[in-house]
Write a protein that holds these residues in place. Structure first.
Motif, short mmCIF file in Angstrom:
data_model
loop_
_atom_site.label_atom_id
_atom_site.label_comp_id
_atom_site.label_asym_id
_atom_site.label_seq_id
_atom_site.Cartn_x
_atom_site.Cartn_y
_atom_site.Cartn_z
N ARG A 173 11.49 4.83 4.06
CA ARG A 173 10.78 5.24 3.28
C ARG A 173 10.60 6.74 3.03
NH1 ARG A 173 7.11 1.30 0.69
NH2 ARG A 173 7.89 0.00 2.09
N VAL A 174 10.80 7.25 1.62
CA VAL A 174 10.55 8.68 1.36
C VAL A 174 9.33 9.50 0.98
CG1 VAL A 174 11.89 10.18 -0.68
CG2 VAL A 174 13.03 8.00 0.08
N GLY A 175 9.71 11.07 1.27
CA GLY A 175 8.70 11.65 1.33
C GLY A 175 8.84 12.36 0.22
N LYS A 176 7.59 13.20 -0.63
CA LYS A 176 7.68 13.61 -1.24
C LYS A 176 8.46 14.61 -1.95
CE LYS A 176 3.58 11.96 -3.02
NZ LYS A 176 3.46 10.75 -3.96
N ASP A 177 9.02 15.30 -0.32
CA ASP A 177 10.30 16.51 0.01
C ASP A 177 11.33 15.18 -0.27
OD1 ASP A 177 10.66 14.44 2.07
OD2 ASP A 177 9.54 16.83 3.68
N GLY A 178 11.31 14.20 -0.48
CA GLY A 178 13.22 13.59 -0.62
C GLY A 178 13.16 12.56 0.54
N LYS A 220 10.88 3.23 -0.80
CA LYS A 220 11.67 2.31 -0.49
C LYS A 220 13.24 3.43 -1.06
CE LYS A 220 10.77 -0.71 3.08
NZ LYS A 220 11.65 -2.55 3.43
N ASN A 221 13.82 3.53 -0.58
CA ASN A 221 15.22 4.51 -0.58
C ASN A 221 16.63 3.33 -1.13
OD1 ASN A 221 16.66 4.33 1.75
ND2 ASN A 221 16.17 6.86 1.13
N GLY A 222 17.45 3.82 -1.75
CA GLY A 222 18.30 2.67 -1.23
C GLY A 222 18.99 2.28 0.26
N LEU A 235 9.04 -1.55 8.02
CA LEU A 235 8.35 -0.33 7.03
C LEU A 235 8.97 0.48 5.88
CD1 LEU A 235 4.51 -0.28 7.71
CD2 LEU A 235 6.16 -2.30 6.33
N GLY A 236 10.01 -0.05 6.58
CA GLY A 236 11.69 2.21 6.17
C GLY A 236 10.96 3.39 6.91
N ILE A 237 9.90 3.53 8.22
CA ILE A 237 9.55 4.44 8.11
C ILE A 237 10.40 4.49 10.21
CG2 ILE A 237 7.52 5.35 8.96
CD1 ILE A 237 5.46 4.14 7.32
N GLY A 238 9.99 5.96 10.08
CA GLY A 238 11.14 6.30 11.69
C GLY A 238 10.14 6.72 12.33
N VAL A 239 10.35 6.31 13.77
CA VAL A 239 9.05 6.52 14.69
C VAL A 239 10.49 7.43 15.86
CG1 VAL A 239 7.95 5.94 16.15
CG2 VAL A 239 7.44 4.74 14.05
N THR A 240 9.75 9.01 15.80
CA THR A 240 10.37 9.09 17.53
C THR A 240 9.06 9.71 18.63
OG1 THR A 240 11.96 10.70 16.00
CG2 THR A 240 11.31 11.27 18.13
N LEU A 241 9.13 9.29 19.50
CA LEU A 241 8.01 9.07 20.39
C LEU A 241 8.30 10.39 20.94
CD1 LEU A 241 8.67 5.61 21.87
CD2 LEU A 241 5.98 5.98 20.55
N ASN A 242 6.98 10.87 20.91
CA ASN A 242 7.65 12.60 22.11
C ASN A 242 5.94 12.07 23.48
OD1 ASN A 242 8.20 14.92 22.86
ND2 ASN A 242 6.68 16.21 21.31
N CYS A 243 6.89 11.94 24.58
CA CYS A 243 6.58 11.95 26.00
C CYS A 243 6.45 13.26 26.28
CB CYS A 243 6.93 10.80 26.30
SG CYS A 243 6.58 8.88 25.47
N LEU A 262 0.65 -1.72 0.19
CA LEU A 262 -0.02 0.12 0.35
C LEU A 262 0.61 1.43 -0.25
CD1 LEU A 262 -3.03 -1.10 2.37
CD2 LEU A 262 -3.32 -0.78 0.17
N LEU A 263 1.93 1.45 0.78
CA LEU A 263 2.49 2.76 0.91
C LEU A 263 3.24 2.69 -0.60
CD1 LEU A 263 4.83 1.87 4.43
CD2 LEU A 263 2.97 4.19 3.56
#
Length: 627
Positions: A405-410, A399-401, A440-448, A391-392
């Motif tokens: 996963r890369v957004g529209k801004d690259g 995904k890049n090399g 999935l190639g997506i980063g996650v930052t928790l802002n607790c 779906l992504l």
């Protein structure tokens, strides 16, 4: 208000922690100094303390440890569950909910009847309810309460959704209230609005700023009377001996705030508190550690909350202006659904809640069977990381090399997730998300954060741990996702939970509100839940149990809601604390007594005052917040 867990229209800044600690320390120092004998003042304060202790000796005090601080003591502003629970205890609503089966029963009104076209509702107001200052509670008080909410935006902050369809409200007599509607409204037997005394509240100038936290006791007509409060520390109430349904069996009820829930559990073990609610529930480890303790009972029952992960759909105001900085990829429905499919709800229930929850699906918990909805087999977004990746890709986020996963801004996608610093479940699930979405190639930052209000209202987040306590009538939790709940402008604060604005959803919302046939209305509500599920804005991961505990040597019996198997804290009514029966002195297996509990409260207040800062008015409410 039940949630009430309602709206939030202002966000004053909190005083800095340093300033708060200095002020609190100063206050504590003054308090301690005042109790010392001096050459000019040898012992009056000591005598006063003895007199106070003697006056309190023999009182039956029920102390509740809570994980939330009060956001406001104004029933027109407050949203947090701890606050709205106070209003259930201190003010009567037109109707109440049966502890047995959640049906509407008499409250301030003894009966309610619609006209043939169901556009006019007449309520008979009981003649045996008095305000705590001795004056009679009348239909005029109810009419004034509703009219103030209809005409003053500040007064509509918490419960404005209930009166938005009101055309006219009058009180032809002291026992007759008439509400005229613009169109049919199915919630007329479930108006979760505290009725306040007109002769007290008509003196308020600015409802958006008045927090009702200076003058005590607060005039009310519920089973308890609010007698004292200290920000981020405690709320004290006393039994209303003239309550029409009968006086509570405990003389006093104290809600004491603990930021550290392990400390609250320790206080329960020591007998310093009578009951622990949790944050918003006890953790599996805390519950397990208490189950073997003598004189402690753990209540573990199906809850009324859902636990979810909400996406920022693009913060916007009703004037059409957008704001915030949510990630652009989340505007894509396929991306949101992919994120759904990369969350293993079974693992969340088994590993995080350790079985003290049910896997989430629809928006309304299974406890409310009339409105509970499940996706069809073909509709269900089951855990499927491979499909999520597809779906992504289809959405254009490949995904890049480096496998990112890369957004529209690259740039590689990295989602910021708001979480509550005091909720261990948020942190635990967050770690799983870092693992699952990382694959999935997506980063996650928790802002607790201790207070998620500012970034949430500003739309400066990508996703957020979310959730609400649901009422027997689901109108409120449905209303917070309508376009009308958006803030008027970016500078304002609306009733919206998460900036969702979907025209199809709004159409369904209007239909359910106007439908009096319960079965037909339930069918429409389920369509709304289906719509929320398909759009991917709200990923309901679990329905947590109500896991709480109390001392049986202090509380002999207490009513759950539902009575068969339900929660004690945060009920849709006042049944638990009103019904609670003190344990007889001979039933105690240790030296704990009412007097000992009172001493613990006083000591705790001095210590907890050091945490106190000016409480933030109308902070962000989420699942555990609203009733």
């Amino acid at each position: 208000m039940n949630t009430h867990d309602q709206h939030d229209r202002g966000r004053p800044r909190r005083r800095t922690r340093t300033a708060g600690l200095i002020a609190a320390a100063g206050a504590a120092a003054l308090t301690l100094t005042a109790g010392l004998a001096t050459p000019l003042n040898p012992a009056p304060e000591q005598a006063q303390a003895k007199t106070q202790a003697k006056a309190e000796e023999g009182k039956k005090v029920l102390t509740v440890a809570v994980a939330q601080s009060v956001d406001s003591l104004s029933p027109f502003l407050a949203q947090r569950l701890v606050s709205t629970s106070m209003f259930r205890l201190t003010y009567e609503y037109l109707t109440n909910y049966s502890a047995k089966d959640n049906r509407a029963i008499a409250g301030l009104a003894t009966k309610w009847e619609p006209s043939a076209d169901k556009l006019t509702w007449t309520y008979t107001i009981r003649d045996n309810s008095k305000w705590s200052d001795g004056r009679q509670a009348t239909a005029e008080d109810a009419a004034w309460t509703f009219n103030k909410m209809m005409t003053d935006e500040g007064a509509a902050t918490a419960n404005g959704n209930f009166v938005g369809n009101f055309k006219k409200v009058t009180a032809p007599s002291s026992t007759k209230l008439v509400i005229e509607l613009k169109k049919p409204q199915a919630t007329m037997a479930a108006l979760d609005v505290p009725i306040v005394p007109k002769h007290v509240w008509e003196k308020v100038d600015d409802f958006s700023k008045f927090n009702n936290d200076k003058d005590f006791p607060v005039v009310g007509n519920g089973p308890f009377i609010l007698t004292g409060y200290k920000a981020d520390s405690y709320v004290r109430l006393k039994a209303n001996k003239s309550f029409w349904r009968g006086a509570p069996k405990f003389d006093e009820l104290v809600f004491r705030y603990y930021k550290d829930q392990d400390a609250a559990v320790a206080a329960l073990r020591k007998g310093e508190v009578s009951f622990v609610a949790g944050s918003p529930a006890l953790t599996p480890a805390q519950a397990a550690s208490l189950k073997g303790d003598e004189n402690i009972k753990v209540n573990d029952a199906p809850g009324r909350r859902f636990y979810a992960l909400a996406t920022n759909p693009g913060a916007q105001a009703r004037d059409g202006e957008t704001f915030g900085d949510g990630h652009e990829s989340l505007l894509n429905q396929g991306v949101r659904q992919a994120l759904f499919m990369a969350v293993d709800r079974k693992t969340v229930v088994d590993k995080v809640f350790q079985g003290h929850a049910v896997e989430g699906e629809g928006y309304i918990p299974p406890r409310f069977s009339t409105y509970y909805w499940k996706p069809t087999d073909g509709q269900k977004l089951a855990y499927d990381p491979e499909k999520a990746g597809q779906l992504l890709d289809e959405a254009g986020y490949k995904k890049n090399g480096d496998g990112k996963r890369v957004g529209k801004d690259g740039k590689p996608i990295n989602y910021r997730i708001l979480c509550h610093a005091t909720d261990p479940n948020d942190k635990a699930v967050g770690k799983y998300l870092q693992e699952w979405w990382g694959e999935l190639g997506i980063g996650v930052t928790l802002n607790c954060l201790d207070n998620v209000t500012d970034p949430w209202l500003a739309g400066t987040y990508d996703l957020a741990f979310d959730g609400w306590s649901v009422n027997p009538d689901p109108d409120f939790v449905l209303s917070i996702h309508t376009c009308g709940a958006l803030p008027a402008t970016p500078k304002d604060v609306g009733a919206t939970d998460n900036f969702i604005c979907d025209k199809k959803y709004d159409e369904l919302y209007d239909q359910q509100l106007a439908e009096y046939d319960t079965a037909k209305r339930a069918g429409i509500v389920k369509q709304m839940e289906s719509r929320l599920y398909d759009t991917g804005y709200m990923n309901v991961m679990a329905y947590p149990n109500a896991v709480e505990a109390y001392r049986t040597d202090q509380i002999k019996s207490i009513t759950t809601m539902p009575e068969a198997a339900g929660n004690i804290y945060g009920q849709d009514g006042y049944w638990s604390w009103w019904s609670a029966t003190p344990a007889a002195a001979g039933e105690s297996s240790d030296d704990s007594s009412s007097t000992g509990v009172i001493i613990g409260i006083v000591a705790g207040v001095v210590v907890l005052a050091s945490i106190g800062a000016l409480f933030a008015v109308r902070r962000r409410s989420t699942a555990e917040d609203r009733e």
